[in-house]
Design a protein around this motif. Structure first.
Motif, PDB file in Angstrom:
ATOM      1  N   GLY A   1       0.818  -1.200   0.000  1.00 28.94           N
ATOM      2  CA  GLY A   1       0.000   0.000   0.000  1.00 28.94           C
ATOM      3  C   GLY A   1       0.854   1.253   0.000  1.00 28.94           C
ATOM      4  O   GLY A   1       2.070   1.208   0.206  1.00 28.94           O
TER       5      GLY A   1
ATOM      6  N   ASP B   1      -3.726  -0.990  -1.645  1.00 25.81           N
ATOM      7  CA  ASP B   1      -4.327   0.137  -0.930  1.00 25.81           C
ATOM      8  C   ASP B   1      -3.539   1.405  -1.227  1.00 25.81           C
ATOM      9  O   ASP B   1      -2.306   1.391  -1.217  1.00 25.81           O
ATOM     10  CB  ASP B   1      -4.302  -0.102   0.589  1.00 25.81           C
TER      11      ASP B   1
ATOM     12  N   ARG C   1      -6.981   0.560   7.888  1.00 23.74           N
ATOM     13  CA  ARG C   1      -7.354   0.003   6.589  1.00 23.74           C
ATOM     14  C   ARG C   1      -6.948  -1.465   6.456  1.00 23.74           C
ATOM     15  O   ARG C   1      -7.711  -2.292   5.947  1.00 23.74           O
ATOM     16  CB  ARG C   1      -6.705   0.809   5.466  1.00 23.74           C
TER      17      ARG C   1
END
Length: 226
Positions: free
Chosen positions: A118, A143, A166
């Protein structure tokens, strides 16, 4: 590298870590011959200073606004004259940054090792989407997190908290990677395992914390996940 349990995910800073800000210097030199390096350095310093000041004071403005304000200050500080077109072209460069040459191969290697990848960046969602697409890295991340969601810039804890929220992982299972020494200190204070991509060969910050590991490029991450 000092870790107590295996890592499950890696979060990367974007600017200067994945995306090459040398492109900004090149564009600044084209716009202002003989002043590109000085302008780009002052612009970056003021950009970061504005993020920290706004976070401390609780007056958040998004990164596109901060970047434009920092550019306007820097142009005036250096007594340069910018046409509306040259100003717009410099700002647009942040939306079309290239990646560092080793980035795609390193990220592909890490994905093949089963790691969730991410981005956690000060950039706005739109800026990050555009730059990652322009650089060719957009398909390599699970992400992409912007501090817009926190309303605070790194090194605020609310910005770093976006990662575990997240990913739904404990901090010790997440590695945070940045080329910025101040960012590494903030992430380490927060509780991430950290890897400093010390591209410029700078000395470590004197803030009482150290990264878990250091390298000179993203390639140096790869041997940690064989």
């Amino acid at each position: 590298m000092s870790i107590s349990i295996p890592l499950s995910a890696i979060l990367f800073d974007a600017y200067g870590t994945l995306l090459d800000l040398g492109f900004i210097t090149e564009r600044a030199e084209q716009a202002f011959p003989g002043h590109g390096a000085q302008l780009s350095a002052l612009w970056r310093d003021k950009q970061l200073n504005y993020t920290w000041l706004r976070t401390i004071a609780g007056h958040y403005a998004d990164f596109a606004t901060v970047t434009a304000d920092a550019l306007d200050y820097s142009i005036e500080r250096l007594a340069l004259t910018a046409s509306p077109q040259s100003r717009d072209e410099l700002l647009a460069a942040y939306w079309s940054l290239p990646s560092f040459p080793e980035a795609a191969a390193a990220l592909t290697h890490l994905r093949h090792k089963g790691l969730r990848l991410g981005v956690l960046s000060n950039g706005t969602p739109a800026m990050l989407e555009a730059a990652l697409r322009s650089s060719g890295l957009d398909g390599l991340f699970d992400d992409v997190l912007s501090v817009d969601a926190a309303g605070s810039y790194k090194t605020a804890r609310a910005a770093y908290q976006l990662g575990p929220d997240r990913l739904n992982l404990p901090l010790e299972r997440i590695l945070f990677v940045s080329s910025n020494g101040w960012d590494i200190c903030g992430a380490t204070w927060f509780g991430y395992r950290t890897f400093w991509v010390n591209r410029a060969g700078h000395p470590p910050e004197r803030l009482g914390v150290s990264p878990n590991a250091t390298g000179r490029s993203l390639t140096d991450l790869m041997p940690l996940f064989v």
